[in-house]
Write a protein that holds these residues in place. Sequence first.
Motif, PDB file in Angstrom:
ATOM      1  N   ILE A 502       0.849  -1.186   0.000  1.00 48.27           N
ATOM      2  CA  ILE A 502       0.000   0.000   0.000  1.00 48.27           C
ATOM      3  C   ILE A 502       0.887   1.238   0.000  1.00 48.27           C
ATOM      4  O   ILE A 502       1.972   1.256   0.571  1.00 48.27           O
ATOM      5  CB  ILE A 502      -0.960   0.022   1.210  1.00 48.27           C
ATOM      6  N   LEU A 510      -5.485   6.564  -7.023  1.00 51.54           N
ATOM      7  CA  LEU A 510      -5.993   5.237  -6.669  1.00 51.54           C
ATOM      8  C   LEU A 510      -7.394   5.033  -7.244  1.00 51.54           C
ATOM      9  O   LEU A 510      -7.715   3.980  -7.814  1.00 51.54           O
ATOM     10  CB  LEU A 510      -5.999   5.092  -5.148  1.00 51.54           C
ATOM     11  N   HIS A 594      -6.812  -0.547  -2.369  1.00 50.02           N
ATOM     12  CA  HIS A 594      -5.685  -1.300  -2.926  1.00 50.02           C
ATOM     13  C   HIS A 594      -6.070  -2.769  -3.147  1.00 50.02           C
ATOM     14  O   HIS A 594      -5.655  -3.375  -4.146  1.00 50.02           O
ATOM     15  CB  HIS A 594      -4.470  -1.200  -1.996  1.00 50.02           C
TER      16      HIS A 594
END
Length: 664
Positions: A502, A510, A594
């Motif tokens: 991460i 993201l 993530h």
Amino acid sequence: MEKYDSFEQNSKFIKERFPLLAKSPEAQKAAKRTEKRTHEAADSKYPKLDQFEAQIQNYLDRFKEIMDRNDQKDRKRGINALKKILIDSYVVRVEDIPESYWQAQMRVVRSRGEAGDWQELSEEQKLKIKLEHLVQTKEDQKGSLEEWIDYLASEKSSYLPDYLKYWAFQGMLRLERYKKGDKEKGISGKFPERSTGKQRSVKMFPEVNDRVLEFIAKAYKAQSENKDISFRYDIPEEARQAFRKHLEQKDFRALYGWGQEYLPPISEEEMQITEGQWVVYEQGSEPKNLTETLQGKGSGWCIAGEQIAGQYLESGNLHIYYTRDRDGQFSIPRVVVVEKDKKVMEVRGIEWEENVDKYIKESNIISDKLKTFPGGEEFFEIDRDMKFLTAIDKKISARVPLSREELVFIYEIDRPIKYFGLQKDPRIEEIRKTRKPKEDAPIVFECQPEEIAWKQEDITGNTKAYIGRLESGIFDLIQKYNIEHIYTSFPEGKIDQGKIEIGGMTEEELKKEIENKKDEQGRNYQISSYAESMMKHKDFTVSIQERLKNPETIDLVRLKVRDLGFTENPTTDELYKRAEELGLELCPPEVGPHLRLKYEEVFQREQPMYEYLRIAMKQIFGSGGDLSVFRVRRSDDGFWLGISWTNPSNRWHLDHEFVFRLRK
């Protein structure tokens, strides 16, 4: 082809092939009818024939009289009366269909992985479906018999003299549908013989193959005139000799089977043509429109019967791919795709056991078609799993030991078994109940029995797998001895682990990465508005700013609520507290986005359909005003990053799944 035979030849052929026909009740009845109508004995019509031959010819003339009627209404009435007599004599009655036939149908349902859905039905629903199926079975058989009657009564069969029509019809009555062979495996095709006696066969009668019938008629004419039979150039001499022998013996079953092999409804040249078009027969449409395109084509599909086709069309669509025939028309059926509830349920070809032929396999015809269905490309994976499960089921019944590959599959070690229908295939649980986990686990994990710890106190430096309760400090031991396989129970209690990096991206980057990712159907991954609002919250942005400076790889552990030892639904606070006692901790909030982006990389598999995976994290207030955590899910509409409301007092079902961070 013209009719060419004399009465003498007709009756001689029939007398030789059917010696008891002249004395049969139907021939005697026809003779009395003629005598009553003409006031003369039947044999007086044919002075060159003996009594028995004359009665045979008189019997055949009865059918000819019906077919040659000038009044079409009268002709149709006569043919319908004939159909009724033949149907009553040869078509199975619903009440006589044996229970074993229905049990065989249920084995088909079971082998397709749809037994779970069947078990969900009430007994009344099951009985209704059973009765409808049996009625349809009888109607399909009736339709296959009527196909022969209609053909032999039409101008299409004018090349056949009456006695060969009788011989072909009587021969056909002893046969079931052609069972195709597999040349590559050395398996020959054949017409199974119908059962005789009181218990009539439930199978349909064979299809009409006019190419074969016409060739047999020409060959018999040539043989009777002591002329050479004209074979196709590519038929080997051995096959020609076999045909001559069958013709000499007047063995219709052997001759018709020979014809299916060397004069099939679809020639090799036509098989090589893959240019074609898809035709969709929509749910609720008239099945006859479909079945008429399959008659005489030798597809081997059950939907060639009008009633079975109707059954399929009641619950979904049928997509059939037709290629060009000798005349350039799209009339050769090659593939059928069964669609139900917008999902692909079956893909069938026209080769042995309804496999797809090699020419279609070498093309992109099927793969391109399946891409048009939601999850269509997954069909072959499901079909493969169901066939493998059926093979394992048979081995269990035969008491044959299972291989490691089969054990890994049935225990779903690497991935869940894929199945048709909504309910899980009950065979999976049935097979597992026959197994002894303590004997199978060492085979699955490729280790010695002593290298598996079944209690926490049994864990040592040699332990490769732990199967038991999760107790305080267990994850410290797992890390210390690097234990790869962790289960609370075998095989259903698997604890998954994975590593994820991460950091390195802002919340906007993201978000963009997730929304630009596409699934196999070309659909973009999606973020719900609630999840998007959480990504803008200060608790998320502060954390992600820290990760921009210090990217980190962390160990994730995913488990069910019950795996933590709960027997009743816990609150969020109770869940988090118990996880901490075992050596787990909450994830940073950016693990959610993530993980949505890297699920396959972390857990080494694609996310299963209808999985909802919650991230154990410090709750964030979403736009709805409730404390929430991220949720990674997959459903019919694709892959999503969403949220779950997670107030401290919320209670969680024992089967809900969470992802925690492994405490170092």
